[in-house]
Design a protein around this motif. Structure first.
Motif, mmCIF file in Angstrom:
data_model
loop_
_atom_site.group_PDB
_atom_site.id
_atom_site.type_symbol
_atom_site.label_atom_id
_atom_site.label_comp_id
_atom_site.label_asym_id
_atom_site.label_seq_id
_atom_site.Cartn_x
_atom_site.Cartn_y
_atom_site.Cartn_z
ATOM 1 N N GLY A 263 0.628 -1.303 0.113
ATOM 2 C CA GLY A 263 -0.019 -0.020 -0.018
ATOM 3 C C GLY A 263 0.725 1.261 -0.110
ATOM 4 N N CYS A 264 2.105 1.212 -0.057
ATOM 5 C CA CYS A 264 3.113 2.276 -0.108
ATOM 6 C C CYS A 264 3.022 3.255 -1.240
ATOM 7 N N THR A 265 3.042 4.543 -0.949
ATOM 8 C CA THR A 265 3.121 5.410 -2.104
ATOM 9 C C THR A 265 4.277 5.367 -3.123
ATOM 10 N N ILE A 266 4.363 5.341 -4.422
ATOM 11 C CA ILE A 266 5.511 5.414 -5.233
ATOM 12 C C ILE A 266 4.994 6.510 -6.368
ATOM 13 N N ILE A 267 6.143 7.429 -6.292
ATOM 14 C CA ILE A 267 6.238 8.610 -6.972
ATOM 15 C C ILE A 267 6.657 8.631 -8.140
ATOM 16 N N ALA A 268 6.353 9.171 -9.362
ATOM 17 C CA ALA A 268 6.760 9.176 -10.387
ATOM 18 C C ALA A 268 6.612 10.787 -11.010
ATOM 19 N N ASP A 269 7.276 11.322 -12.116
ATOM 20 C CA ASP A 269 6.844 12.591 -12.695
ATOM 21 C C ASP A 269 5.958 12.516 -13.583
ATOM 22 N N VAL A 270 5.307 13.617 -13.944
ATOM 23 C CA VAL A 270 4.272 13.759 -15.078
ATOM 24 C C VAL A 270 4.635 13.255 -16.354
ATOM 25 N N LYS A 271 6.022 13.182 -16.513
ATOM 26 C CA LYS A 271 6.345 12.533 -18.119
ATOM 27 C C LYS A 271 6.440 10.904 -18.026
ATOM 28 N N ALA A 272 6.038 10.288 -16.942
ATOM 29 C CA ALA A 272 5.907 9.007 -16.933
ATOM 30 C C ALA A 272 4.883 8.423 -17.562
ATOM 31 N N SER A 273 5.133 7.103 -18.193
ATOM 32 C CA SER A 273 4.003 6.410 -19.017
ATOM 33 C C SER A 273 2.835 5.988 -17.832
ATOM 34 N N GLN A 274 1.683 5.997 -18.581
ATOM 35 C CA GLN A 274 0.568 5.506 -17.821
ATOM 36 C C GLN A 274 0.587 4.191 -17.266
ATOM 37 N N ALA A 275 1.453 3.181 -18.331
ATOM 38 C CA ALA A 275 1.485 1.960 -17.826
ATOM 39 C C ALA A 275 2.347 1.725 -16.427
ATOM 40 N N LEU A 276 3.266 2.704 -15.956
ATOM 41 C CA LEU A 276 3.993 2.640 -14.762
ATOM 42 C C LEU A 276 2.810 2.850 -13.799
ATOM 43 N N TYR A 277 1.955 3.882 -13.853
ATOM 44 C CA TYR A 277 0.924 4.312 -12.805
ATOM 45 C C TYR A 277 -0.038 2.880 -12.526
ATOM 46 N N ASP A 278 -0.349 2.317 -13.813
ATOM 47 C CA ASP A 278 -1.295 1.432 -13.717
ATOM 48 C C ASP A 278 -0.697 0.096 -13.238
ATOM 49 N N ARG A 279 0.902 -0.116 -13.410
ATOM 50 C CA ARG A 279 1.456 -1.259 -12.836
ATOM 51 C C ARG A 279 1.691 -1.039 -11.068
ATOM 52 N N VAL A 280 1.861 0.165 -10.525
ATOM 53 C CA VAL A 280 1.956 0.297 -9.272
ATOM 54 C C VAL A 280 0.690 0.016 -8.664
ATOM 55 N N ALA A 281 -0.568 0.478 -9.290
ATOM 56 C CA ALA A 281 -1.678 0.065 -8.746
ATOM 57 C C ALA A 281 -1.935 -1.371 -8.588
ATOM 58 N N GLU A 282 -1.559 -2.207 -9.782
ATOM 59 C CA GLU A 282 -1.890 -3.438 -9.850
ATOM 60 C C GLU A 282 -1.059 -4.353 -8.936
ATOM 61 N N LEU A 283 0.101 -3.890 -8.487
ATOM 62 C CA LEU A 283 0.827 -4.439 -7.463
ATOM 63 C C LEU A 283 0.410 -4.170 -6.058
ATOM 64 N N GLY A 284 -0.458 -3.210 -5.981
ATOM 65 C CA GLY A 284 -0.937 -2.748 -4.514
ATOM 66 C C GLY A 284 -0.500 -1.601 -4.090
ATOM 67 N N GLY A 285 0.234 -0.843 -4.957
ATOM 68 C CA GLY A 285 0.831 0.400 -4.265
ATOM 69 C C GLY A 285 0.084 1.663 -4.690
ATOM 70 N N HIS A 286 0.272 2.722 -4.210
ATOM 71 C CA HIS A 286 -0.321 4.018 -4.578
ATOM 72 C C HIS A 286 0.650 4.795 -5.285
ATOM 73 N N PRO A 287 0.129 4.791 -6.691
ATOM 74 C CA PRO A 287 0.712 5.672 -7.403
ATOM 75 C C PRO A 287 0.484 7.286 -7.573
ATOM 76 N N LEU A 288 1.614 8.113 -7.362
ATOM 77 C CA LEU A 288 1.521 9.532 -7.184
ATOM 78 C C LEU A 288 2.166 10.247 -8.323
ATOM 79 N N MET A 289 1.335 11.053 -9.297
ATOM 80 C CA MET A 289 2.146 11.770 -9.968
ATOM 81 C C MET A 289 2.682 13.054 -9.782
ATOM 82 N N TRP A 290 3.972 13.470 -9.675
ATOM 83 C CA TRP A 290 4.275 14.737 -9.273
ATOM 84 C C TRP A 290 5.052 15.522 -10.073
ATOM 85 N N LYS A 291 5.403 16.797 -9.817
ATOM 86 C CA LYS A 291 6.346 17.732 -10.643
ATOM 87 C C LYS A 291 7.541 17.052 -11.066
ATOM 88 N N THR A 292 8.017 17.434 -12.106
ATOM 89 C CA THR A 292 9.373 16.946 -12.622
ATOM 90 C C THR A 292 10.635 17.744 -12.006
#
Length: 462
Positions: free
Chosen positions: A274-303
């Motif tokens: 359930g931890c938060t994994i942060i990536a910047d706004v340039k990252a692929s949607q596939a990453l955010y989907d994968r983090v959620a699928e693994l049970g993490g909380h994806p957070l999009m943040w500033k570059t």
């Protein structure tokens, strides 16, 4: 005594310029005086310094140390090495701040200063404040100058990179690009299991083999050849100061920053559900989907590495990353961007997941995307253009994330337009499921630019 910095040298995340033109010894001295004043006003007494392999670095360091000691602060010099080694020194030695002299991945005639104060990134308003202090001569005088000590921390740093190592033995290619990470790569690979083939680990400020920026695919050409010729499992590459990583799999395909993050996230989420994994706004949607699928909380943040580090502290995220190859581990580490540590964690992650890096790369959803497109626009226009685009999108009812610029979701995928914090450029990126969708997204970007009187002109370099 007062000093005026060249207006272009005070950047968002660091102080950087062309040596002898917009940056010199007087600037280094002024940084030392200003920084020592801030350290002492905060109750501190000691600062660590380090430098990269550029020809101008030792001279700038000498002037910096003079400024720091005359300002009454003692200096611990850790010498030549990658930026994360200086961050490590700041984290484990009894010091109150750290300054790294590095031009990062800029051309050989550039140099700069990255700073940490009381354990947090020193950026934005902090850097502007140093400029104001210098201009006003707002430097505290010291009755007695600080002392200087040399501290060889390289072996301790390498041992820390390997602490808790539970990875298997792989056959890996390593390309240090003649940057400051080279000597650490030599020591690190000597202690790792497996078979290691090294490229360009000798530090050479001219970067004679290729430019040390692993996010540009052309700079990975020699590493791809090495991986192919020796049939290696994968290859790793570093930028000039060792805080950004690049990778290629066993087939020579680039594994981009967001793809590396999705692999690195898997064991972290398993350990911290359930931890938060942060990536910047340039990252692929596939990453955010994968983090959620693994049970993490994806957070999009500033570059921006300083912005990401600050957000990690705020949210308690154990892992974060940027498309540019900055990877930040707070899980079993210190929360700063260390490409050498990311390399070790990648070896561990691939071992733990139990598939080859090539297989992991093949398993990722096929997306058609553009590289990061950068084009010149006047500094005074870059933020207003993004504002105009956001206003028009809001009026049209588009689905927009405005965390950092405009990231627009459509049925085809997404597109991004943001202003660079460090250069007079707009940055665009788009990602779709197929080429036709990508073409439609690019047409939307072009339409928005045209409405603001711009066109997607020639690519601007880094």
């Amino acid at each position: 005594m007062t000093h005026r910095f060249h207006p272009t040298s005070l950047r968002e995340y660091d102080i950087r310029g062309i040596v002898g033109e917009t940056l010199g010894e007087a600037d280094a001295y002024a940084i030392g005086r200003g920084f020592s004043t801030l350290v002492r006003r905060g109750g501190g007494t000691r600062v660590a310094t380090g430098y990269d392999g550029r020809e101008s670095s030792p001279v700038l360091e000498k002037a910096l140390v003079k400024g720091l000691t005359e300002g009454g602060v003692s200096v611990v010099r850790v010498g030549l090495g990658p930026t994360p080694m200086l961050y490590y020194a700041e984290a484990v030695l009894e010091v109150d701040g750290g300054i790294m002299i590095t031009g990062s991945h800029n051309p050989a005639n550039y140099n700069g200063f990255k700073m940490v104060l009381f354990g947090r990134p020193f950026f934005g308003a902090d850097i502007q404040g140093l400029g104001t202090m210098a201009e006003n001569g707002d430097w505290d005088a010291a009755e007695t100058p600080g002392d200087v000590a040399d501290h060889d921390i390289v072996d301790r740093y390498v041992d820390r990179l390997l602490e808790g190592f539970d990875g298997g033995a792989f056959r890996i290619g390593w390309d240090a690009g003649n940057g400051a990470a080279g000597p650490v790569v030599e020591k690190l690979t000597a202690k790792l299991p497996g078979e290691h083939h090294l490229l360009y680990t000798d530090v050479d400020s001219r970067f004679p083999n290729h430019h040390p920026d692993p996010t540009e695919e052309k700079n990975l050409a020699d590493l791809k050849v090495l991986v192919a010729e020796k049939s290696l499992d994968f290859g790793l590459a570093f930028d000039g100061d060792g805080d950004r990583i690049g990778a290629v799999d066993g087939e020579g395909r680039v594994v981009w920053g967001d793809q590396l993050l999705s692999i690195l996230a898997e064991p972290v989420i398993a350990d911290v559900p359930g931890c938060t994994i942060i990536a910047d706004v340039k990252a692929s949607q596939a990453l955010y989907d994968r983090v959620a699928e693994l049970g993490g909380h994806p957070l999009m943040w500033k570059t921006g590495h300083s912005l990401i580090k600050s957000k990690m502290k705020e949210t308690g995220a154990p892992l974060a990353g940027e498309m540019s190859g900055h990877i930040f581990f707070a899980h079993d580490y210190y929360g700063y961007d260390d490409a050498l540590y990311a390399a070790v964690r990648l070896i561990r992650a691939v071992s733990r997941i139990g598939k080859s890096l090539t297989q992991l790369r093949s398993d990722m959803p096929a997306m058609v995307n553009t590289p990061e497109m950068r084009f010149q626009v006047d500094d005074s226009r870059k933020f207003p253009v993004v504002r105009e685009v956001l206003d028009r999108l809001a009026a049209s009812g588009a689905e927009v994330n405005d965390t950092d610029g405009a990231r627009v979701n459509t049925a085809d995928g997404w597109w991004l337009l943001r202003a660079s914090n460090t250069q007079d450029v707009l940055v665009a990126r788009a990602e779709a499921r197929d080429q036709a969708g990508l073409d439609r997204l690019m047409a939307q970007i072009d339409e928005q630019l045209a409405l603001s009187g711009l066109e997607r002109g020639p690519q601007a370099g880094h």
